[in-house]
Write a protein that holds these residues in place. Structure first.
Motif, short mmCIF file in Angstrom:
data_model
loop_
_atom_site.label_atom_id
_atom_site.label_comp_id
_atom_site.label_asym_id
_atom_site.label_seq_id
_atom_site.Cartn_x
_atom_site.Cartn_y
_atom_site.Cartn_z
N ASP A 96 0.94 -1.00 -0.13
CA ASP A 96 0.10 0.13 0.10
C ASP A 96 0.88 1.19 -0.20
N GLY A 97 1.13 1.47 -1.16
CA GLY A 97 2.31 2.57 -1.47
C GLY A 97 1.52 3.94 -1.44
N ALA A 98 2.28 5.11 -1.32
CA ALA A 98 1.76 6.51 -1.69
C ALA A 98 0.83 6.87 -2.70
N SER A 99 1.37 5.76 -3.89
CA SER A 99 0.54 6.22 -5.22
C SER A 99 -0.43 5.04 -5.44
N GLY A 100 -0.70 4.24 -4.30
CA GLY A 100 -1.81 3.19 -4.70
C GLY A 100 -1.02 1.86 -4.47
N GLY A 101 -1.69 0.68 -4.82
CA GLY A 101 -1.00 -0.60 -4.77
C GLY A 101 0.19 -0.94 -5.75
N ILE A 102 1.07 -1.50 -5.12
CA ILE A 102 2.47 -1.69 -5.74
C ILE A 102 2.79 -3.29 -5.70
N SER A 103 2.77 -3.76 -6.84
CA SER A 103 3.11 -5.11 -6.85
C SER A 103 4.54 -5.33 -6.81
N VAL A 104 4.86 -6.07 -5.85
CA VAL A 104 6.39 -6.20 -5.50
C VAL A 104 6.61 -7.92 -5.34
N GLN A 105 7.91 -8.18 -5.57
CA GLN A 105 8.24 -9.59 -5.22
C GLN A 105 9.42 -9.14 -3.99
N LEU A 106 9.30 -10.00 -2.91
CA LEU A 106 10.14 -10.13 -1.93
C LEU A 106 11.28 -11.22 -1.88
N THR A 107 12.53 -11.04 -1.77
CA THR A 107 13.39 -12.08 -1.49
C THR A 107 13.91 -11.81 -0.13
N LEU A 108 13.71 -12.95 0.58
CA LEU A 108 14.11 -12.75 2.07
C LEU A 108 15.29 -13.80 2.38
N SER A 109 16.19 -13.43 3.03
CA SER A 109 17.48 -14.34 3.45
C SER A 109 17.86 -14.06 4.91
N PRO A 110 18.03 -15.11 5.48
CA PRO A 110 18.51 -14.81 7.09
C PRO A 110 19.77 -14.05 7.29
N LEU A 111 19.84 -13.31 8.30
CA LEU A 111 20.93 -12.59 8.76
C LEU A 111 21.34 -13.18 10.26
N VAL A 112 22.58 -13.61 10.13
CA VAL A 112 23.16 -14.16 11.06
C VAL A 112 24.06 -13.22 11.95
N GLY A 113 24.30 -13.61 13.34
CA GLY A 113 25.05 -13.03 13.80
C GLY A 113 24.60 -11.83 14.72
N GLY A 114 23.18 -11.51 14.61
CA GLY A 114 22.59 -10.63 15.27
C GLY A 114 22.09 -11.22 16.89
N THR A 115 21.49 -10.10 17.60
CA THR A 115 21.20 -10.34 18.74
C THR A 115 19.57 -11.14 18.99
N ASP A 136 10.18 -4.07 -7.39
CA ASP A 136 8.92 -3.28 -7.90
C ASP A 136 8.61 -4.00 -9.27
N LEU A 137 7.57 -4.60 -9.36
CA LEU A 137 7.12 -5.36 -10.60
C LEU A 137 6.13 -4.72 -11.43
N ARG A 138 6.04 -3.43 -11.12
CA ARG A 138 5.02 -2.39 -12.08
C ARG A 138 5.62 -2.42 -13.55
N GLU A 139 6.92 -2.26 -13.49
CA GLU A 139 7.47 -2.02 -14.92
C GLU A 139 7.55 -3.22 -15.78
N ARG A 140 7.60 -4.36 -15.23
CA ARG A 140 7.71 -5.83 -15.77
C ARG A 140 6.49 -6.25 -16.15
N GLU A 141 5.38 -5.80 -15.17
CA GLU A 141 4.11 -6.22 -15.65
C GLU A 141 3.59 -5.38 -16.52
N SER A 142 3.72 -4.14 -16.68
CA SER A 142 3.35 -3.21 -17.89
C SER A 142 3.74 -3.77 -19.14
#
Length: 190
Positions: free
Chosen positions: A118-137, A147-153
């Protein structure tokens, strides 16, 4: 050049370690010179801030611990306003449980997911890639937001172009059949 007391030196070193000081002035034979303090992670920080994808650090509960400027601009907020918010508060309601699930998986391994922000300009289709961070508390993961908008367009334009080409081909075939039939009306009458 004035001599520093051990207390002043200790206070300066403590300020540097706490990150309160990012440069020091050293008075030497060539006059005062400013030395900028950089840690080994400075090139990485510069890279993350300048990349053209969103970058986040997210805690195990989905709380945003860090957001780069690209993601902040995408959301229409400042990076400071994003820190402390839940990632699920920034996505369309139908994607909240999906994002929670992807975050929990991202704590243990690399995972990808899709959602609408839910961005400032409306709905923004995105791909999320998550990876673990090690060494933190605390358990956390890094998130790259593409941002997938350009690709989808581009995909929509390609599909429209294919549909137009098929319609044009069907029209050409119809006109060819019609032209043939009109040239030999006797065949049509028979």
């Amino acid at each position: 050049m004035t001599e520093r007391t051990p207390d002043e030196v200790r206070e300066t070193l403590e300020a540097i370690s706490a990150g309160e000081v990012d440069a020091v002035v050293v008075h030497g034979p060539r006059g005062p010179q400013v030395y900028r303090l950089e840690g080994p992670d400075q090139p990485f920080r510069t890279f993350v801030e300048r990349m053209q994808e969103g970058a986040l650090t997210v805690g195990g509960d989905g709380t945003i611990l860090y957001a780069n400027s690209y993601f902040a601009n995408l959301m229409g907020l400042s990076a400071e306003d994003l820190v402390g918010k839940k990632l699920t508060d920034l996505v369309a309601s139908q994607y909240r449980s999906t994002v929670l699930h992807v975050v929990s998986q991202g704590l243990n391994g690399t995972v990808k997911g899709h959602c609408i922000l839910d961005g400032a300009s409306g709905g923004i289709s995105v791909q999320l890639t998550l990876s673990p961070l090690v060494g933190g508390t605390q358990p956390s993961c890094c998130v790259v937001v593409f941002d997938l908008r350009e690709r989808e367009s581009a995909e929509e334009a390609h599909a429209a172009r294919l549909a137009a080409e098929q319609a044009n081909l069907a029209k050409d075939q119809f006109l060819a059949v019609l032209s043939h039939e009109l040239r030999s009306p006797l065949n049509a009458i028979l």
